[in-house]
Design a protein around this motif. Sequence first.
Motif, PDB file in Angstrom:
ATOM      1  N   MET A 143       1.254  -1.189   0.166  1.00  0.00           N
ATOM      2  CA  MET A 143      -0.199   0.047  -0.401  1.00  0.00           C
ATOM      3  C   MET A 143       0.948   1.076   0.265  1.00  0.00           C
ATOM      4  N   SER A 144       0.360   1.872  -0.868  1.00  0.00           N
ATOM      5  CA  SER A 144       1.102   3.320  -1.017  1.00  0.00           C
ATOM      6  C   SER A 144      -0.149   4.660  -0.638  1.00  0.00           C
ATOM      7  N   VAL A 145       0.335   5.845   0.016  1.00  0.00           N
ATOM      8  CA  VAL A 145      -0.433   6.461   0.710  1.00  0.00           C
ATOM      9  C   VAL A 145      -0.339   7.448  -0.869  1.00  0.00           C
ATOM     10  N   VAL A 146      -1.151   7.972  -1.454  1.00  0.00           N
ATOM     11  CA  VAL A 146      -1.229   9.097  -2.154  1.00  0.00           C
ATOM     12  C   VAL A 146      -1.958  10.072  -2.043  1.00  0.00           C
ATOM     13  N   VAL A 155      -3.111   3.461  -2.447  1.00  0.00           N
ATOM     14  CA  VAL A 155      -3.261   2.654  -3.909  1.00  0.00           C
ATOM     15  C   VAL A 155      -2.421   1.087  -3.767  1.00  0.00           C
ATOM     16  N   HIS A 156      -3.027  -0.036  -4.144  1.00  0.00           N
ATOM     17  CA  HIS A 156      -2.150  -1.150  -3.686  1.00  0.00           C
ATOM     18  C   HIS A 156      -2.152  -1.505  -4.967  1.00  0.00           C
ATOM     19  N   ARG A 157      -0.016  -1.633  -5.216  1.00  0.00           N
ATOM     20  CA  ARG A 157       0.409  -2.451  -6.389  1.00  0.00           C
ATOM     21  C   ARG A 157       0.265  -3.990  -6.335  1.00  0.00           C
ATOM     22  N   ALA A 158       0.412  -4.156  -6.641  1.00  0.00           N
ATOM     23  CA  ALA A 158       0.749  -6.146  -7.900  1.00  0.00           C
ATOM     24  C   ALA A 158       1.394  -6.589  -6.756  1.00  0.00           C
ATOM     25  N   GLU A 159       1.987  -8.154  -5.959  1.00  0.00           N
ATOM     26  CA  GLU A 159       3.051  -7.903  -5.116  1.00  0.00           C
ATOM     27  C   GLU A 159       3.995  -8.495  -6.358  1.00  0.00           C
ATOM     28  N   GLY A 160       5.552  -7.935  -6.303  1.00  0.00           N
ATOM     29  CA  GLY A 160       6.135  -7.711  -7.403  1.00  0.00           C
ATOM     30  C   GLY A 160       6.779  -7.183  -8.656  1.00  0.00           C
ATOM     31  N   THR A 161       5.568  -6.041  -8.636  1.00  0.00           N
ATOM     32  CA  THR A 161       5.552  -5.465  -9.683  1.00  0.00           C
ATOM     33  C   THR A 161       4.886  -4.076  -9.326  1.00  0.00           C
ATOM     34  N   ASP A 162       5.226  -2.741 -10.606  1.00  0.00           N
ATOM     35  CA  ASP A 162       4.110  -1.625  -9.915  1.00  0.00           C
ATOM     36  C   ASP A 162       3.023  -1.676 -10.270  1.00  0.00           C
ATOM     37  N   GLU A 163       2.737  -2.247 -11.182  1.00  0.00           N
ATOM     38  CA  GLU A 163       1.275  -2.121 -11.208  1.00  0.00           C
ATOM     39  C   GLU A 163       0.369  -1.661 -10.176  1.00  0.00           C
ATOM     40  N   ARG A 215     -12.757  13.277  25.231  1.00  0.00           N
ATOM     41  CA  ARG A 215     -11.308  13.773  24.998  1.00  0.00           C
ATOM     42  C   ARG A 215     -11.132  13.828  23.454  1.00  0.00           C
ATOM     43  N   PRO A 216     -11.505  15.248  22.865  1.00  0.00           N
ATOM     44  CA  PRO A 216     -10.522  15.166  21.369  1.00  0.00           C
ATOM     45  C   PRO A 216      -9.655  14.152  20.871  1.00  0.00           C
ATOM     46  N   GLY A 217     -10.088  13.884  19.575  1.00  0.00           N
ATOM     47  CA  GLY A 217      -8.852  12.703  19.157  1.00  0.00           C
ATOM     48  C   GLY A 217      -9.241  12.503  17.671  1.00  0.00           C
ATOM     49  N   LEU A 218      -8.380  11.654  17.569  1.00  0.00           N
ATOM     50  CA  LEU A 218      -8.998  10.798  15.636  1.00  0.00           C
ATOM     51  C   LEU A 218      -9.859   9.790  16.022  1.00  0.00           C
ATOM     52  N   HIS A 219     -11.434  10.508  14.952  1.00  0.00           N
ATOM     53  CA  HIS A 219     -12.568   9.869  14.979  1.00  0.00           C
ATOM     54  C   HIS A 219     -11.871   8.207  13.847  1.00  0.00           C
ATOM     55  N   GLY A 220     -11.602   8.427  13.381  1.00  0.00           N
ATOM     56  CA  GLY A 220     -11.414   7.638  12.437  1.00  0.00           C
ATOM     57  C   GLY A 220     -11.858   7.696  11.220  1.00  0.00           C
ATOM     58  N   ALA A 221     -12.149   6.630  10.579  1.00  0.00           N
ATOM     59  CA  ALA A 221     -12.210   6.544   9.141  1.00  0.00           C
ATOM     60  C   ALA A 221     -13.855   6.397   9.222  1.00  0.00           C
ATOM     61  N   VAL A 222     -14.871   7.300   8.172  1.00  0.00           N
ATOM     62  CA  VAL A 222     -16.203   7.594   8.222  1.00  0.00           C
ATOM     63  C   VAL A 222     -16.392   7.651   6.357  1.00  0.00           C
ATOM     64  N   GLY A 223     -16.727   6.887   6.133  1.00  0.00           N
ATOM     65  CA  GLY A 223     -16.770   6.435   4.511  1.00  0.00           C
ATOM     66  C   GLY A 223     -15.983   6.075   3.574  1.00  0.00           C
ATOM     67  N   SER A 224     -16.212   5.234   3.154  1.00  0.00           N
ATOM     68  CA  SER A 224     -15.003   4.424   1.939  1.00  0.00           C
ATOM     69  C   SER A 224     -15.292   4.200   1.020  1.00  0.00           C
ATOM     70  N   SER A 225     -14.385   4.408   0.164  1.00  0.00           N
ATOM     71  CA  SER A 225     -14.618   3.640  -1.376  1.00  0.00           C
ATOM     72  C   SER A 225     -13.243   3.039  -1.933  1.00  0.00           C
ATOM     73  N   CYS A 226     -13.545   1.693  -2.213  1.00  0.00           N
ATOM     74  CA  CYS A 226     -12.924   1.210  -3.182  1.00  0.00           C
ATOM     75  C   CYS A 226     -12.829   0.341  -4.253  1.00  0.00           C
ATOM     76  N   CYS A 227     -12.327  -0.044  -5.035  1.00  0.00           N
ATOM     77  CA  CYS A 227     -12.062  -1.371  -5.745  1.00  0.00           C
ATOM     78  C   CYS A 227     -10.765  -1.849  -5.855  1.00  0.00           C
ATOM     79  N   ARG A 228     -10.838  -3.357  -6.745  1.00  0.00           N
ATOM     80  CA  ARG A 228      -9.943  -3.722  -6.541  1.00  0.00           C
ATOM     81  C   ARG A 228      -9.887  -4.083  -8.215  1.00  0.00           C
ATOM     82  N   SER A 229      -8.808  -4.365  -8.654  1.00  0.00           N
ATOM     83  CA  SER A 229      -9.454  -4.811 -10.280  1.00  0.00           C
ATOM     84  C   SER A 229      -8.865  -6.368 -10.430  1.00  0.00           C
ATOM     85  N   THR A 230      -8.263  -7.367  -9.583  1.00  0.00           N
ATOM     86  CA  THR A 230      -7.355  -8.376  -9.359  1.00  0.00           C
ATOM     87  C   THR A 230      -8.341  -9.672  -8.936  1.00  0.00           C
TER      88      THR A 230
END
Length: 109
Positions: free
Chosen positions: A1-4, A57-65, A94-109
């Motif tokens: 995984m790489s943050v973009v 983004v997620h890259r296929a193992e061993g590739t940059d795809e 306590r104030p703080g980080l709530h976390g993920a609220v809603g998401s969208s994802c797609c995996r092509s393989t």
Amino acid sequence: MSVVTPQWLADGPGKAVFERFHTRTPGSMVRNAGTWPVVFGLLGNDGQKAKDVRAAVHRAEGTDEIDGYVTWRVKEDVVLRHRTRDRRPGLRERPGLHGAVGSSCCRST
């Protein structure tokens, strides 16, 4: 995984990843032009510029795809309630980080 950035995802591989997924997935819904900015986290459902959106983004193992992506919204400065471990029973705010609220994802393989 790489943050973009959501903008990088929208300008780059996001649509191609979805197209590969869409082609091989019966029942996958078509995304029209107005849907893309919301899916990539550039705009909220109200049409205003989205805030606090992250992408990776997620890259296929061993590739940059890139074979998958995810976007999510982070809400900060939200009051969290949790039990304290001191002598006072009950909940403490306590104030703080709530976390993920809603998401969208797609995996092509």
